[in-house]
Structure formats: structure tokens, C-alpha cells
Scaffold this motif. Structure first.
Motif, mmCIF file in Angstrom:
data_model
loop_
_atom_site.group_PDB
_atom_site.id
_atom_site.type_symbol
_atom_site.label_atom_id
_atom_site.label_comp_id
_atom_site.label_asym_id
_atom_site.label_seq_id
_atom_site.Cartn_x
_atom_site.Cartn_y
_atom_site.Cartn_z
ATOM 1 N N GLY A 183 2.822 6.947 -4.084
ATOM 2 C CA GLY A 183 4.099 6.437 -4.574
ATOM 3 C C GLY A 183 4.129 4.950 -4.842
ATOM 4 N N THR A 184 2.973 4.312 -4.981
ATOM 5 C CA THR A 184 2.947 2.864 -5.237
ATOM 6 C C THR A 184 2.756 2.524 -6.711
ATOM 7 O OG1 THR A 184 0.600 2.887 -4.591
ATOM 8 C CG2 THR A 184 2.196 2.208 -2.933
ATOM 9 N N GLY A 185 2.776 3.513 -7.589
ATOM 10 C CA GLY A 185 2.753 3.236 -9.021
ATOM 11 C C GLY A 185 1.394 3.346 -9.678
ATOM 12 N N VAL B 279 14.982 -0.376 -2.840
ATOM 13 C CA VAL B 279 16.383 -0.315 -3.281
ATOM 14 C C VAL B 279 16.463 -0.605 -4.774
ATOM 15 C CG1 VAL B 279 18.654 -1.391 -3.065
ATOM 16 C CG2 VAL B 279 17.327 -0.880 -1.010
ATOM 17 N N LYS B 280 15.676 -1.580 -5.251
ATOM 18 C CA LYS B 280 15.658 -1.870 -6.685
ATOM 19 C C LYS B 280 15.096 -0.690 -7.486
ATOM 20 C CE LYS B 280 15.158 -6.885 -6.178
ATOM 21 N NZ LYS B 280 14.277 -8.065 -6.433
ATOM 22 N N ILE B 281 14.113 -0.005 -6.910
ATOM 23 C CA ILE B 281 13.558 1.181 -7.578
ATOM 24 C C ILE B 281 14.634 2.255 -7.708
ATOM 25 C CG2 ILE B 281 11.933 3.089 -7.296
ATOM 26 C CD1 ILE B 281 9.966 1.093 -6.097
ATOM 27 N N ALA B 282 15.445 2.416 -6.679
ATOM 28 C CA ALA B 282 16.560 3.368 -6.766
ATOM 29 C C ALA B 282 17.506 2.980 -7.887
ATOM 30 C CB ALA B 282 17.295 3.429 -5.432
ATOM 31 N N GLY B 283 17.742 1.672 -8.059
ATOM 32 C CA GLY B 283 18.600 1.220 -9.151
ATOM 33 C C GLY B 283 17.992 1.526 -10.510
ATOM 34 N N VAL B 284 16.647 1.388 -10.640
ATOM 35 C CA VAL B 284 15.971 1.716 -11.903
ATOM 36 C C VAL B 284 16.091 3.203 -12.194
ATOM 37 C CG1 VAL B 284 13.730 1.812 -13.054
ATOM 38 C CG2 VAL B 284 14.378 -0.226 -11.755
ATOM 39 N N MET B 285 15.909 4.021 -11.175
ATOM 40 C CA MET B 285 16.021 5.467 -11.374
ATOM 41 C C MET B 285 17.432 5.868 -11.775
ATOM 42 S SD MET B 285 13.736 7.018 -8.252
ATOM 43 C CE MET B 285 11.960 6.744 -8.153
ATOM 44 N N GLU C 13 15.164 3.236 7.970
ATOM 45 C CA GLU C 13 14.914 4.232 9.004
ATOM 46 C C GLU C 13 13.800 5.197 8.585
ATOM 47 O OE1 GLU C 13 16.101 4.401 12.032
ATOM 48 O OE2 GLU C 13 17.260 2.567 11.701
ATOM 49 N N ARG C 14 13.784 5.534 7.301
ATOM 50 C CA ARG C 14 12.776 6.494 6.815
ATOM 51 C C ARG C 14 11.376 5.902 6.846
ATOM 52 N NH1 ARG C 14 9.530 9.427 6.334
ATOM 53 N NH2 ARG C 14 9.200 11.211 4.953
ATOM 54 N N MET C 15 11.247 4.587 6.657
ATOM 55 C CA MET C 15 9.944 3.933 6.674
ATOM 56 C C MET C 15 9.307 3.981 8.051
ATOM 57 S SD MET C 15 10.798 0.612 4.246
ATOM 58 C CE MET C 15 9.140 -0.080 4.281
ATOM 59 N N LYS C 16 10.091 4.232 9.082
ATOM 60 C CA LYS C 16 9.556 4.308 10.441
ATOM 61 C C LYS C 16 8.949 5.673 10.740
ATOM 62 C CE LYS C 16 13.250 1.207 12.054
ATOM 63 N NZ LYS C 16 14.436 1.078 12.940
ATOM 64 N N LEU C 17 9.241 6.658 9.902
ATOM 65 C CA LEU C 17 8.794 8.021 10.153
ATOM 66 C C LEU C 17 7.493 8.321 9.408
ATOM 67 C CD1 LEU C 17 12.238 9.847 9.819
ATOM 68 C CD2 LEU C 17 11.118 9.037 11.900
ATOM 69 N N PRO C 18 6.766 9.350 9.829
ATOM 70 C CA PRO C 18 5.517 9.714 9.146
ATOM 71 C C PRO C 18 5.775 10.221 7.728
ATOM 72 C CG PRO C 18 5.653 10.708 11.332
ATOM 73 C CD PRO C 18 7.007 10.164 11.027
ATOM 74 N N PHE C 19 4.690 10.261 6.962
ATOM 75 C CA PHE C 19 4.687 10.816 5.607
ATOM 76 C C PHE C 19 5.623 10.082 4.659
ATOM 77 C CE2 PHE C 19 4.045 14.426 8.601
ATOM 78 C CZ PHE C 19 2.671 14.569 8.403
ATOM 79 N N PHE C 20 5.755 8.787 4.862
ATOM 80 C CA PHE C 20 6.557 7.989 3.935
ATOM 81 C C PHE C 20 5.731 7.729 2.683
ATOM 82 C CE2 PHE C 20 7.957 3.821 2.309
ATOM 83 C CZ PHE C 20 9.276 4.133 2.033
ATOM 84 N N SER C 21 6.341 7.901 1.494
ATOM 85 C CA SER C 21 5.590 7.834 0.237
ATOM 86 C C SER C 21 6.199 6.877 -0.774
ATOM 87 C CB SER C 21 5.484 9.236 -0.382
ATOM 88 O OG SER C 21 4.800 10.111 0.492
ATOM 89 N N ASN C 22 6.744 5.771 -0.287
ATOM 90 C CA ASN C 22 7.229 4.713 -1.168
ATOM 91 C C ASN C 22 8.173 5.247 -2.241
ATOM 92 O OD1 ASN C 22 5.688 2.071 -0.386
ATOM 93 N ND2 ASN C 22 4.139 3.693 -0.300
ATOM 94 N N ALA C 23 7.813 5.063 -3.531
ATOM 95 C CA ALA C 23 8.723 5.432 -4.618
ATOM 96 C C ALA C 23 8.978 6.935 -4.684
ATOM 97 C CB ALA C 23 8.162 4.931 -5.949
ATOM 98 N N ARG C 24 8.023 7.749 -4.214
ATOM 99 C CA ARG C 24 8.249 9.193 -4.224
ATOM 100 C C ARG C 24 9.351 9.557 -3.229
ATOM 101 N NH1 ARG C 24 2.006 11.460 -4.159
ATOM 102 N NH2 ARG C 24 1.342 10.460 -6.111
ATOM 103 N N THR C 25 9.365 8.876 -2.094
ATOM 104 C CA THR C 25 10.446 9.107 -1.135
ATOM 105 C C THR C 25 11.786 8.700 -1.734
ATOM 106 O OG1 THR C 25 8.944 8.760 0.743
ATOM 107 C CG2 THR C 25 11.306 8.508 1.153
#
Length: 412
Positions: free
Chosen positions: A178-180, A311-317, A339-351
């Protein structure tokens, strides 16, 4: 005298013993009834009829035909030699003409402006789209622009007659999901197409399942088929380290790697191979396959996004999907992301994309209940209602993390 007479008698007797007998009155015996018959037959003994030995028929033929075939083959060899000699002569003439042109070219010879090439070829447009579509990743964008600058200047040099060669455009993208990486690969393919380094500029995404077979003789056709699809563009091999299994010497992935290495070396003017995956695993993969490392000239690392960038990526979407997100909604979304970044399986822009899909669903449920079930405003909703994603739509996601069972939080 008696001795002399005795020798005379002995000589006459010996000669008579070897003299031919009198054949008068006897009939001669003939071997053939026809005195003129050829004892070796009347057929043409040296003429080959054929058909008696099918396997060796091709080894026989008329002498005239064989001589004619040999003459044709000699003419072909001579024509090919003349063609090569003529091609070499043309290259020598072009080389001499180029040297003369370069020697006579003044130092202030105008070559055109960089901006002219950037805009005329459409490269600047692709770089602007990269800035527009990707948030952050300043180091990545900088490297992409450096590659584009090399291609532009190389084309300007070629226009003036300078020696040029196709640079190594094979790439390695390392970073978390999810990093592009795929987005950058698509933009690079389009830049290469605009500059004439790729015929089509498309991107074909492949994994181990697309390249490696399940039995002997299955891997090569699968790999070559994917390469054929990607010719003229970019072949992006995601999680390339799965191609090599160090624990199994008989793994079929090694065959796929060898084919890729051969194509990267011999077809670099028509295919760009990009390998992607986690950095630590890719480094280990390159240590096993040094030939892959040496053929890749561009190594680009994609860092994880920060909470503000997400947050900016959410605005672009939301902009691309034509939704409106107000200030309080962004604040709630940022709290969710932290909070989600603290949990496993975080996938940046895919999340972020998954969160946006859930927020859109929550918005649809809220709007449906408000107007269809509760009948507010006579059931009539406005355009603003259809485009709105509110804070409460993201609050549902945040509550799932804060108040859900521990073993279920990773799915929030």
C-alpha cells in the motif's frame, strides 16, 4: 649321341602332352542359347528408380539436381556475405558522416529547451499526474524525476547525433504493502512510452503463481507467456522473493528466474522488469541471485506513510469518488488511522481504501434509514446528502477498534 637322342625324344613327348586335342567332328557347348545376349542383363544398371529404401531415398538424386542445389546454396551464401559487407560499409559511411558532422558542429548549436521536450513528449503531464495521485513519497518522486531527466537529455543528445545507449531501466521497488509501488510502476511505464523507450507503456502484474509451474516443463511456458504479454511495457513481479526457495534445490522457481535474467539482458530495449516486495526479503533474495541485482539499475525504497499523509490520501480518494468529507470527519478518521496503525496487518493506502469503502457503506445506510425508512423531508434527499461522509460514518470504524474483542481488532 644316345644321350642327345634321349633328350630330343623327351622334349617332343612333353610338347605333345600340352598340344590342343583334335576337335574335328565335335560340337561346342554354349552357355547361352542366344549368342548375342549380355551376360549382365539388358537393364540400365546405374539408373536409380527409388522407392526401394524409403528411409534413404533423400540421400539419392540426380547428379544434375544435386549440382544445381549446391550452386543455389553457394549463391545464397555469397548474397548473404555481400549483404553483410554492404551493411558494414553503410555503417562505416554513417559513422564517418557523423564524425564529420560532430567536428563541424559549433559549440553553440541550439538543441532545444528541456521544457520543450518535457511538454512536447508528454513527460511533464505524467509527472504532474504522479504528484496529483500520490501523497508524500518525496524521495520516490525525486527518483522518478531523475530517471525522466536522464531520458529527456538522452533524447536531446540523440537528436544532435551524439552516441547514446539504452540505459538500464530495470527497477526494484521495496516497501510495505500500500505504499504506491504499483502506481509508480504505471506512471513509469507511461513515461517510457512517451519518450519512445517502450512501445506500449502498459504494466503487467505477475506473482509466483503466474510464473512458476507445478510440474516439469510447465514453468517455461508460463513465464514466457507473461513476458510476451508485458513486451513493450513493464513487467512488475510482486513479492519476487517467492520465486526462489533456498530450502529446495529442485524448486521450479529457479527456471523462471533464469528466463527473466536472460530477457532482462537481451530484451532491455523492449521490456522493463520491476521486482517488488519487502526490503529485508528483497535484500536476501538479491544475495541468493546476484545476477538479478547486477541487472537492476534503479532501486527505489517506498517508506510507510504518516498518519497525516494517510488522511490526505483519504481526501484524494473522496475527491476521485466525488464525496465530501468535512473537518470533523477528517479528525475522526485520523483518530481511527492512528489506532489502526498500532495493529497487525496494516497496509498503508490499502487500509485507507478499505476504510473509505466502509465509510461509504455507513453513509449509504445512514442516508437510506433517514429518507427511506424514517421518511424525512418526504423521502426526498439532496445532492449534498448523497455526497456527504460525516464524522459518525468514521466513528463506527473507530468504535470497532476501541470496543471490539482483542482478537477481532485486526479486522477493523
Amino acid at each position: 649321341m644316345n644321350l642327345s637322342a634321349a633328350f630330343t625324344v623327351l622334349f617332343v613327348a612333353s610338347a605333345s602332352a600340352f598340344a590342343p586335342a583334335n576337335t574335328a567332328g565335335r560340337t561346342s557347348t554354349r552357355v547361352f542359347s542366344n549368342a548375342n545376349q549380355n551376360p549382365f542383363g539388358n537393364a540400365k544398371s546405374l539408373e536409380y528408380v527409388g522407392g526401394m529404401d524409403k528411409e534413404n531415398d533423400k540421400n539419392y538424386g540426380r547428379l544434375a539436381d544435386k549440382l544445381n542445389e549446391a550452386d543455389i546454396e553457394r549463391r545464397k551464401i555469397k548474397e548473404e556475405a555481400d549483404r553483410r559487407e554492404r551493411a558494414a560499409e553503410i555503417r562505416r559511411e554513417e559513422r564517418l558522416a557523423k564524425i564529420e558532422f560532430m567536428n563541424n558542429m559549433p559549440e553553440n548549436q541550439p538543441a532545444g529547451t528541456v521544457d520543450e521536450f518535457m511538454f512536447k513528449e508528454g513527460v511533464q503531464d505524467q509527472l504532474d499526474k504522479l504528484d496529483h495521485d500520490l501523497v508524500g513519497l518525496l524521495a520516490v518522486k525525486k527518483r522518478v524525476k531523475e530517471i525522466a531527466a536522464l531520458l529527456v537529455l538522452d533524447k536531446m543528445r540523440r537528436k544532435l547525433g551524439f552516441e547514446t545507449s539504452v540505459p538500464s531501466l530495470h527497477m526494484s521497488f521495496t516497501g510495505a504493502p500500500g505504499t504506491g509501488k504499483t502506481t509508480v510502476a504505471v506512471r513509469m511505464g507511461q513515461v517510457l512510452a512517451k519518450m519512445g523507450y517502450a512501445r506500449r507503456g502498459h504494466v503487467v502484474l505477475a506473482t509466483r503463481d503466474d510464473l512458476v509451474g507445478q510440474y516439469v516443463g510447465h514453468t517455461a511456458p508460463k513465464t514466457k507467456e507473461m513476458i510476451k504479454k508485458a513486451m513493450g511495457g513493464v513487467l512488475l513481479v510482486d513479492e519476487a522473493y517467492y520465486l526462489y526457495n533456498a530450502a529446495n534445490d529442485r524448486d521450479y522457481g529457479q527456471e523462471s528466474i533464469e528466463i527473466l535474467l536472460n530477457v532482462m539482458e537481451n530484451n532491455q530495449d523492449d521490456l522493463v522488469v520491476a521486482v517488488a516486495g519487502y526490503k529485508d526479503r528483497m535484500d536476501k533474495f538479491f544475495s541468493y541471485i546476484p545476477g538479478m541485482m547486477s541487472r537492476i539499475g534503479n532501486h527505489i525504497d517506498f517508506p510507510n506513510y504518516t498518519a497525516d499523509e494517510l488522511v490526505k490520501i483519504a481526501g484524494v480518494m473522496s475527491r476521485d469518488l466525488e464525496y465530501d468529507i468535512d473537518g470533523p470527519a477528517f479528525d475522526t478518521f485520523k483518530a481511527y488511522i492512528e489506532e489502526r496503525m498500532k495493529l497487525p496487518f496494516f497496509s498503508n493506502a490499502r487500509t485507507v481504501r478499505n476504510a473509505m469503502d466502509r465509510a461509504r457503506m455507513n453513509s449509504a445506510i445512514r442516508t437510506f434509514e433517514k429518507f427511506a425508512i424514517n421518511g424525512e423531508n418526504g423521502g426526498m434527499c439532496s445532492v449534498a446528502d448523497l455526497k456527504n461522509i460525516s464524522s459518525e460514518d468514521f466513528q463506527v470504524l473507530l468504535d470497532d477498534i476501541l470496543y471490539a474483542d482483542v482478537d477481532k481488532r485486526i479486522f477493523s
